[in-house]
Motif scaffolding. Sequence first.
Motif, PDB file in Angstrom:
ATOM      1  N   LEU A  57       0.832  -1.205   0.000  1.00 10.37           N
ATOM      2  CA  LEU A  57       0.000   0.000   0.000  1.00 10.37           C
ATOM      3  C   LEU A  57       0.871   1.262   0.000  1.00 10.37           C
ATOM      4  CD1 LEU A  57      -2.861   1.201   0.172  1.00 10.37           C
ATOM      5  CD2 LEU A  57      -2.618   1.127   2.652  1.00 10.37           C
ATOM      6  N   ALA A  58       1.960   1.244   0.777  1.00  9.95           N
ATOM      7  CA  ALA A  58       2.853   2.406   0.815  1.00  9.95           C
ATOM      8  C   ALA A  58       3.529   2.618  -0.542  1.00  9.95           C
ATOM      9  CB  ALA A  58       3.904   2.220   1.907  1.00  9.95           C
ATOM     10  N   ALA A  59       3.970   1.534  -1.178  1.00  8.25           N
ATOM     11  CA  ALA A  59       4.608   1.660  -2.494  1.00  8.25           C
ATOM     12  C   ALA A  59       3.602   2.123  -3.547  1.00  8.25           C
ATOM     13  CB  ALA A  59       5.232   0.330  -2.901  1.00  8.25           C
ATOM     14  N   ALA A  60       2.375   1.605  -3.486  1.00  9.80           N
ATOM     15  CA  ALA A  60       1.345   2.027  -4.446  1.00  9.80           C
ATOM     16  C   ALA A  60       0.979   3.491  -4.230  1.00  9.80           C
ATOM     17  CB  ALA A  60       0.114   1.132  -4.323  1.00  9.80           C
ATOM     18  N   ALA A  61       0.912   3.918  -2.969  1.00  7.01           N
ATOM     19  CA  ALA A  61       0.617   5.326  -2.691  1.00  7.01           C
ATOM     20  C   ALA A  61       1.747   6.226  -3.180  1.00  7.01           C
ATOM     21  CB  ALA A  61       0.386   5.529  -1.193  1.00  7.01           C
ATOM     22  N   ALA A 120       3.474   5.594  -5.811  1.00  7.42           N
ATOM     23  CA  ALA A 120       3.436   5.579  -7.272  1.00  7.42           C
ATOM     24  C   ALA A 120       2.364   6.513  -7.830  1.00  7.42           C
ATOM     25  CB  ALA A 120       3.186   4.158  -7.769  1.00  7.42           C
ATOM     26  N   VAL A 121       1.354   6.839  -7.028  1.00  5.64           N
ATOM     27  CA  VAL A 121       0.252   7.673  -7.519  1.00  5.64           C
ATOM     28  C   VAL A 121       0.720   9.068  -7.930  1.00  5.64           C
ATOM     29  CG1 VAL A 121      -1.912   8.789  -6.838  1.00  5.64           C
ATOM     30  CG2 VAL A 121      -1.547   6.361  -6.364  1.00  5.64           C
ATOM     31  N   PRO A 122       1.542   9.783  -7.134  1.00  5.06           N
ATOM     32  CA  PRO A 122       2.003  11.098  -7.604  1.00  5.06           C
ATOM     33  C   PRO A 122       2.843  11.017  -8.879  1.00  5.06           C
ATOM     34  CG  PRO A 122       2.400  10.877  -5.256  1.00  5.06           C
ATOM     35  CD  PRO A 122       1.950   9.547  -5.746  1.00  5.06           C
ATOM     36  N   MET A 123       3.622   9.945  -9.019  1.00  5.28           N
ATOM     37  CA  MET A 123       4.403   9.788 -10.255  1.00  5.28           C
ATOM     38  C   MET A 123       3.475   9.621 -11.448  1.00  5.28           C
ATOM     39  SD  MET A 123       7.655   7.420  -9.301  1.00  5.28           S
ATOM     40  CE  MET A 123       6.975   6.291  -8.115  1.00  5.28           C
ATOM     41  N   LEU A 124       2.442   8.820 -11.272  1.00  6.37           N
ATOM     42  CA  LEU A 124       1.511   8.552 -12.357  1.00  6.37           C
ATOM     43  C   LEU A 124       0.621   9.751 -12.653  1.00  6.37           C
ATOM     44  CD1 LEU A 124       0.460   6.483 -14.338  1.00  6.37           C
ATOM     45  CD2 LEU A 124      -1.044   5.627 -12.573  1.00  6.37           C
ATOM     46  N   ALA A 125       0.259  10.501 -11.619  1.00  8.40           N
ATOM     47  CA  ALA A 125      -0.617  11.655 -11.806  1.00  8.40           C
ATOM     48  C   ALA A 125       0.103  12.810 -12.501  1.00  8.40           C
ATOM     49  CB  ALA A 125      -1.177  12.116 -10.461  1.00  8.40           C
ATOM     50  N   LEU A 159       1.846  -3.932  -8.673  1.00  4.10           N
ATOM     51  CA  LEU A 159       1.554  -4.183  -7.263  1.00  4.10           C
ATOM     52  C   LEU A 159       0.106  -4.618  -7.068  1.00  4.10           C
ATOM     53  CD1 LEU A 159       3.512  -1.285  -5.567  1.00  4.10           C
ATOM     54  CD2 LEU A 159       4.033  -3.713  -5.450  1.00  4.10           C
ATOM     55  N   LEU A 160      -0.800  -3.991  -7.803  1.00  2.00           N
ATOM     56  CA  LEU A 160      -2.204  -4.389  -7.672  1.00  2.00           C
ATOM     57  C   LEU A 160      -2.448  -5.809  -8.153  1.00  2.00           C
ATOM     58  CD1 LEU A 160      -4.062  -1.108  -8.683  1.00  2.00           C
ATOM     59  CD2 LEU A 160      -3.728  -2.045  -6.396  1.00  2.00           C
ATOM     60  N   VAL A 161      -1.865  -6.175  -9.287  1.00  3.01           N
ATOM     61  CA  VAL A 161      -2.064  -7.518  -9.811  1.00  3.01           C
ATOM     62  C   VAL A 161      -1.358  -8.568  -8.957  1.00  3.01           C
ATOM     63  CG1 VAL A 161      -1.568  -9.028 -11.785  1.00  3.01           C
ATOM     64  CG2 VAL A 161      -2.526  -6.764 -12.160  1.00  3.01           C
ATOM     65  N   SER A 162      -0.189  -8.248  -8.439  1.00  2.46           N
ATOM     66  CA  SER A 162       0.554  -9.241  -7.654  1.00  2.46           C
ATOM     67  C   SER A 162      -0.100  -9.526  -6.305  1.00  2.46           C
ATOM     68  CB  SER A 162       1.995  -8.789  -7.437  1.00  2.46           C
ATOM     69  OG  SER A 162       2.045  -7.697  -6.532  1.00  2.46           O
ATOM     70  N   GLN A 163      -0.921  -8.610  -5.812  1.00  2.00           N
ATOM     71  CA  GLN A 163      -1.565  -8.823  -4.515  1.00  2.00           C
ATOM     72  C   GLN A 163      -2.881  -9.592  -4.627  1.00  2.00           C
ATOM     73  OE1 GLN A 163      -0.302  -8.029  -1.388  1.00  2.00           O
ATOM     74  NE2 GLN A 163       1.467  -7.860  -2.725  1.00  2.00           N
TER      75      GLN A 163
END
Length: 184
Positions: free
Chosen positions: A148-152, A154-159, A179-183
Amino acid sequence: MVVVISLMRPMVLVMPLMASTALVVTACIWATWAWMSSVARAVPMILFSFLVMYLTLGFLYESLAQPITVLATLPSAMLGGLMGLWLFNLEMDIYGFFGLLMLLGMVKKNAIMLIDFARQRQREGTEATEAILEASRERLRPIQLTTLAAAAGAVPMLAGWGGTSSVLKPVGAVLLGGLLVSQV
């Protein structure tokens, strides 16, 4: 008049109906060939990295079968990372490749955490199936929180927030998708 034929997503071949623009066709064909040859060079490098990971994990676990359980988690993460690029209509460039390496490292770390915990329980005398279930229960929260911390992150990079937004978008897409698919 110009006819546009899409060969693959990142490359478009322009076929003009007039002979004076044959240079454009040649340039597009060369660009398509250069892209395909760079992808062809990356495949052996990725396969070699899997071999190095397998051998390193084999020495760590002193087993030939244990590394396969760790490496079995990586294809779904890679697929998720590539799906993230496709979903956000981004190309795989050097930054996307670095994001893929980061993703594989994080997913591999999660698998190693589970396997190490299960092996420790087996050494204490717990049956293999029970050790795996206990490792899954005990390590679920730390794995979910780091993901969750890594995905959070990644959001500013993607945005696209910040000055280097165009550079970091592929990294964010690969990390978030993988990360979403691997979980799951």
